[in-house]
Design a protein around this motif. Structure first.
Motif, PDB file in Angstrom:
ATOM      1  N   GLY A 148      16.443  65.446 -42.037  1.00 34.21           N
ATOM      2  CA  GLY A 148      15.304  65.966 -41.287  1.00 34.21           C
ATOM      3  C   GLY A 148      14.402  66.857 -42.099  1.00 34.21           C
ATOM      4  O   GLY A 148      13.234  67.039 -41.749  1.00 34.21           O
ATOM      5  N   VAL A 149      14.924  67.451 -43.181  1.00 32.47           N
ATOM      6  CA  VAL A 149      14.108  68.212 -44.132  1.00 32.47           C
ATOM      7  C   VAL A 149      14.515  67.774 -45.538  1.00 32.47           C
ATOM      8  O   VAL A 149      15.663  67.390 -45.765  1.00 32.47           O
ATOM      9  N   PRO A 150      13.603  67.809 -46.502  1.00 33.82           N
ATOM     10  CA  PRO A 150      13.943  67.354 -47.860  1.00 33.82           C
ATOM     11  C   PRO A 150      15.063  68.189 -48.474  1.00 33.82           C
ATOM     12  O   PRO A 150      15.029  69.420 -48.449  1.00 33.82           O
ATOM     13  N   GLN A 151      16.065  67.491 -49.034  1.00 33.27           N
ATOM     14  CA  GLN A 151      17.178  68.125 -49.726  1.00 33.27           C
ATOM     15  C   GLN A 151      17.404  67.410 -51.056  1.00 33.27           C
ATOM     16  O   GLN A 151      16.805  66.370 -51.320  1.00 33.27           O
ATOM     17  N   VAL A 152      18.280  67.966 -51.900  1.00 32.92           N
ATOM     18  CA  VAL A 152      18.563  67.402 -53.222  1.00 32.92           C
ATOM     19  C   VAL A 152      19.660  66.346 -53.109  1.00 32.92           C
ATOM     20  O   VAL A 152      20.736  66.600 -52.552  1.00 32.92           O
ATOM     21  N   SER A 184       7.494  70.853 -41.230  1.00 36.21           N
ATOM     22  CA  SER A 184       8.424  70.227 -42.166  1.00 36.21           C
ATOM     23  C   SER A 184       9.754  69.862 -41.529  1.00 36.21           C
ATOM     24  O   SER A 184      10.462  68.998 -42.045  1.00 36.21           O
ATOM     25  N   LYS A 185      10.132  70.506 -40.438  1.00 31.35           N
ATOM     26  CA  LYS A 185      11.436  70.273 -39.826  1.00 31.35           C
ATOM     27  C   LYS A 185      11.356  69.110 -38.831  1.00 31.35           C
ATOM     28  O   LYS A 185      10.425  69.035 -38.022  1.00 31.35           O
ATOM     29  N   LEU A 186      12.358  68.235 -38.881  1.00 32.42           N
ATOM     30  CA  LEU A 186      12.317  67.025 -38.066  1.00 32.42           C
ATOM     31  C   LEU A 186      12.220  67.339 -36.584  1.00 32.42           C
ATOM     32  O   LEU A 186      11.413  66.724 -35.874  1.00 32.42           O
ATOM     33  N   ILE A 234       9.201  66.022 -34.248  1.00 35.39           N
ATOM     34  CA  ILE A 234       9.426  65.204 -33.050  1.00 35.39           C
ATOM     35  C   ILE A 234       8.765  65.845 -31.840  1.00 35.39           C
ATOM     36  O   ILE A 234       8.070  65.182 -31.057  1.00 35.39           O
ATOM     37  N   GLU A 235       8.962  67.161 -31.676  1.00 33.73           N
ATOM     38  CA  GLU A 235       8.339  67.845 -30.541  1.00 33.73           C
ATOM     39  C   GLU A 235       6.820  67.788 -30.631  1.00 33.73           C
ATOM     40  O   GLU A 235       6.132  67.501 -29.633  1.00 33.73           O
ATOM     41  N   ALA A 236       6.276  68.049 -31.831  1.00 33.12           N
ATOM     42  CA  ALA A 236       4.822  68.073 -31.988  1.00 33.12           C
ATOM     43  C   ALA A 236       4.206  66.720 -31.653  1.00 33.12           C
ATOM     44  O   ALA A 236       3.256  66.632 -30.852  1.00 33.12           O
ATOM     45  N   TYR A 237       4.727  65.659 -32.247  1.00 30.06           N
ATOM     46  CA  TYR A 237       4.096  64.356 -32.045  1.00 30.06           C
ATOM     47  C   TYR A 237       4.446  63.741 -30.696  1.00 30.06           C
ATOM     48  O   TYR A 237       3.666  62.946 -30.158  1.00 30.06           O
ATOM     49  N   SER A 238       5.575  64.118 -30.116  1.00 22.63           N
ATOM     50  CA  SER A 238       5.845  63.696 -28.743  1.00 22.63           C
ATOM     51  C   SER A 238       4.824  64.302 -27.796  1.00 22.63           C
ATOM     52  O   SER A 238       4.331  63.645 -26.875  1.00 22.63           O
ATOM     53  N   GLU A 239       4.503  65.573 -28.036  1.00 22.14           N
ATOM     54  CA  GLU A 239       3.472  66.233 -27.220  1.00 22.14           C
ATOM     55  C   GLU A 239       2.096  65.616 -27.452  1.00 22.14           C
ATOM     56  O   GLU A 239       1.308  65.453 -26.512  1.00 22.14           O
ATOM     57  N   ILE A 240       1.798  65.267 -28.715  1.00 15.97           N
ATOM     58  CA  ILE A 240       0.513  64.622 -29.001  1.00 15.97           C
ATOM     59  C   ILE A 240       0.428  63.276 -28.293  1.00 15.97           C
ATOM     60  O   ILE A 240      -0.604  62.942 -27.679  1.00 15.97           O
ATOM     61  N   VAL A 241       1.503  62.502 -28.345  1.00 15.21           N
ATOM     62  CA  VAL A 241       1.524  61.203 -27.661  1.00 15.21           C
ATOM     63  C   VAL A 241       1.306  61.394 -26.164  1.00 15.21           C
ATOM     64  O   VAL A 241       0.515  60.666 -25.533  1.00 15.21           O
ATOM     65  N   ASP A 242       1.992  62.368 -25.582  1.00 15.72           N
ATOM     66  CA  ASP A 242       1.839  62.638 -24.150  1.00 15.72           C
ATOM     67  C   ASP A 242       0.410  63.051 -23.815  1.00 15.72           C
ATOM     68  O   ASP A 242      -0.176  62.613 -22.809  1.00 15.72           O
ATOM     69  N   PHE A 243      -0.168  63.888 -24.665  1.00 17.85           N
ATOM     70  CA  PHE A 243      -1.553  64.342 -24.468  1.00 17.85           C
ATOM     71  C   PHE A 243      -2.528  63.160 -24.510  1.00 17.85           C
ATOM     72  O   PHE A 243      -3.413  63.031 -23.656  1.00 17.85           O
TER      73      PHE A 243
END
Length: 619
Positions: free
Chosen positions: A41-45, A599-601, A605-614
């Protein structure tokens, strides 16, 4: 939205946001490949021993890792990480064999910009604003040292970055940026701190991607020195100070103007391997990466090897292996997620090493855009990428406006764009005036008093969309982040009749309050583009969307990170309050653990789920 073809599978936004990316590779002395991947969900090594083998994860943080770089001599690597998106990157050293991690910088109130390992692997270099938040100094630190053990080599008076150590480890290359279109390059003696300026000039000249030549007597960089409109590959002879273009010629046929001060396209950057004398540089051809690899048969001549077979899209982040026979880079295409490829330098043979997952979504469902050009108010042609879903009837359109403004929308992979296309939206991505990639003159067309001409280019793009048979002209959305967020707000207030909705992500509502509150370390860089508070305050007030909010007519969604060091979250709060006062539907979403972007998954998910709903509600 338009109903997708029932024969075509559709997937929700969470599925698309679980599409992974692998990038930022670095070779170990034994040929092991380290890279970043966002499987958690976030970039790691992560590391790989062979192409397609099972990768091993080495860091397990909730925060994003920002880069990784192997020691040239030992089985240890340096990586960077900030906290909550605050961009105060700290440096750490990891020993993969034991899993041990040590802090190197341990100064969380300051930023640290990686400058590379010395060739013997005993020291590392970085720039930091420890001494003064507004400026960056050059530091050198032993691999076993910690925190304040770092030695201040030379004090800076602005934005300094490093281009690596000389072949004998006695000097460092330093670039100082006055703006995105004006830089200087210097050589710094590591022991004495003495700086020698290599690029004395008048006016604004770009000197970027500076790299040491194999002999330590030449520096290679990309520049528009000599009144060139586009960046070209050049070398500086340290003995004479002379700057000249690098000739690309040899037994292979080379396209005309592959590297020339009179070229049509910008050279993006350059990487040099000291031991093998091999070099790679890339051109930005209408947004697509055109990669040249060759050998320096003389300081001013590169004999090219066969062109690597990469996906038609974007590529970068070249990292040579220990003997220079191979190099790794990250490659992405509009319909192909980002992965690490390893290339045989001499033959061009290319192999994808990583297999970043597509969350079970078939790759053949991803849609590549068409490159289009549309006329604008002054007769210019504006380039744009246009992606249309495979549906019957007319589609709603998202006009996705890039940030910067000295940036460029390029044909790389975007999971959110593919989601919208899969669900019946068309996506239109213009590179309005002020974008990079099309030469210096084009990028300066929106400077200061010409700022709103770029918004006119957006209006012209919407008029072009109105004439397209696949577009529903009543369902057009403006979306953008950072400076693109300003463009969204400006488009909604300047041309309110064109839009069905707007989505502003970490955007600028007022240039005055933005410049007053942004980080001290970047204010001068931004004033060079937008205008200064001292000289241009009245103009900046006049073009700020917050002062024209009475014109807004369409629903607005504003998203931001509370820790944003670039565009303070106060920009979001003030535009939301003012827009609500106009009686239009407004949503606001602020993440307490994010900065300039998400940056956090879970947050994405919350941000774009809300955008889709909007958008489902209003479009």
């Amino acid at each position: 939205m338009t109903d997708p073809d029932p024969r075509r599978p559709t997937f929700d936004i969470e599925r698309y946001l679980n599409i992974r990316s692998a990038y930022g590779a670095s070779f170990a002395p034994d040929g092991t490949l380290a890279f970043l991947m966002d499987t958690t969900g976030v970039p790691q090594v992560w590391t790989l021993d062979a192409p397609g083998s099972w990768p091993e994860q080495h860091t397990f943080y909730d925060e994003r890792v920002t880069f990784v770089s192997w020691s040239p001599e030992r089985s240890e690597l340096v990586f960077g990480m900030d906290e909550g998106g605050d961009e105060r990157q700290q440096l750490f050293v990891l020993t993969p064999g034991t899993g041990a991690i040590r802090e190197l910088t341990a100064t969380p109130e300051a930023k640290h910009r990686w400058g590379g390992w010395s060739h013997d692997g005993e020291r590392l270099a970085f720039t930091s604003n420890r001494r003064d938040e507004a400026v960056f100094d050059v530091y050198v630190q032993g691999r076993e040292e910690h925190g304040d053990d770092a030695r201040l080599v030379t004090e800076g008076d602005g934005w300094l970055t490093l281009g690596g150590w000389s072949p004998d480890d006695s000097r460092l290359l330093v670039t100082q940026a006055y703006s995105n279109f004006d830089q200087d390059v210097s050589v710094v003696d590591v022991e004495t701190g003495e700086r020698r300026l290599l690029t004395a000039h008048e006016g604004t000249v770009r000197y970027q991607s500076a790299s040491w030549g194999p002999d330590g007597e030449h520096v290679y960089l990309v520049t528009d020195h000599g009144d060139a409109d586009t960046l070209y590959l050049a070398r500086i002879d340290l003995s004479s100070g002379e700057l000249s273009p690098v000739a690309v010629e040899g037994d292979l046929d080379v396209p005309e103007n592959r590297n020339s001060p009179d070229g049509d396209w910008e050279v993006d950057g350059v990487a040099v391997d000291h031991d093998s004398r091999r070099m790679a540089f890339s051109r930005n051809v209408d947004g697509y990466t055109d990669l040249t690899v060759g050998e320096l048969t003389a300081p001013g001549r590169l004999d090219p090897f066969p062109t690597p077979d990469l996906p038609r899209g974007t590529a970068g982040g070249v990292s040579f292996d220990g003997d220079g026979d191979r190099f790794a880079l990250s490659a992405s295409a509009a319909a192909d997620n980002t992965n690490v490829h390893v290339i045989d330098a001499k033959t061009g043979e290319t192999e994808r090493w990583t297999k970043a997952a597509t969350a079970g979504i078939p790759r053949d469902t991803f849609v590549a855009p068409e490159l289009v050009h549309y006329p604008t108010f002054d007769g210019r042609e504006i380039p744009a990428y246009f992606s249309v879903p495979d549906v019957e009837g007319q589609s709603p359109v998202i006009v996705d406006i890039h940030g910067g403004p000295e940036s460029q929308r390029r044909p790389s992979f975007s999971a959110t764009k593919q989601y919208f296309i899969n669900h019946g939206y068309a996506v239109f991505e213009p590179n309005v005036r002020g974008s990079t990639g099309y030469g210096k003159a084009y990028t300066h067309l929106d400077d200061v008093e010409s700022r709103m001409d770029s918004v006119k280019d957006i209006e012209a793009g919407v008029e072009w969309l109105h004439d397209h048979p696949a577009v529903d002209p009543d369902r057009i959305v403006a979306m953008g982040g950072s400076y693109g967020g300003f463009m969204v707000l400006a488009a909604l207030t300047e041309y309110p009749e064109l839009w069905a909705a707007g989505v502003d992500i970490v955007g600028i509502a007022s240039f005055v309050t933005f410049l007053e509150n942004t980080g001290d370390w970047r204010r001068k860089l931004r004033e060079a583009e937008y205008g200064s508070l001292e000289d241009d305050r009245e103009f900046l007030e006049g073009i700020s969307p917050i002062n024209n909010i009475e014109r807004i007519e369409t629903p607005l969604f504003v998203l931001h990170g509370a820790n944003d060091p670039r565009v303070p979250v106060s920009e979001a709060h003030q535009i939301v309050e003012s827009a609500r006062g106009q009686g239009v539907p407004v949503r606001e979403l602020v993440f307490d653990d994010e900065g300039h972007g998400f940056s956090k998954l879970d947050n994405r998910i919350e941000a774009y789920s809300e955008i889709v709903d909007f958008l489902d509600e209003h479009v």
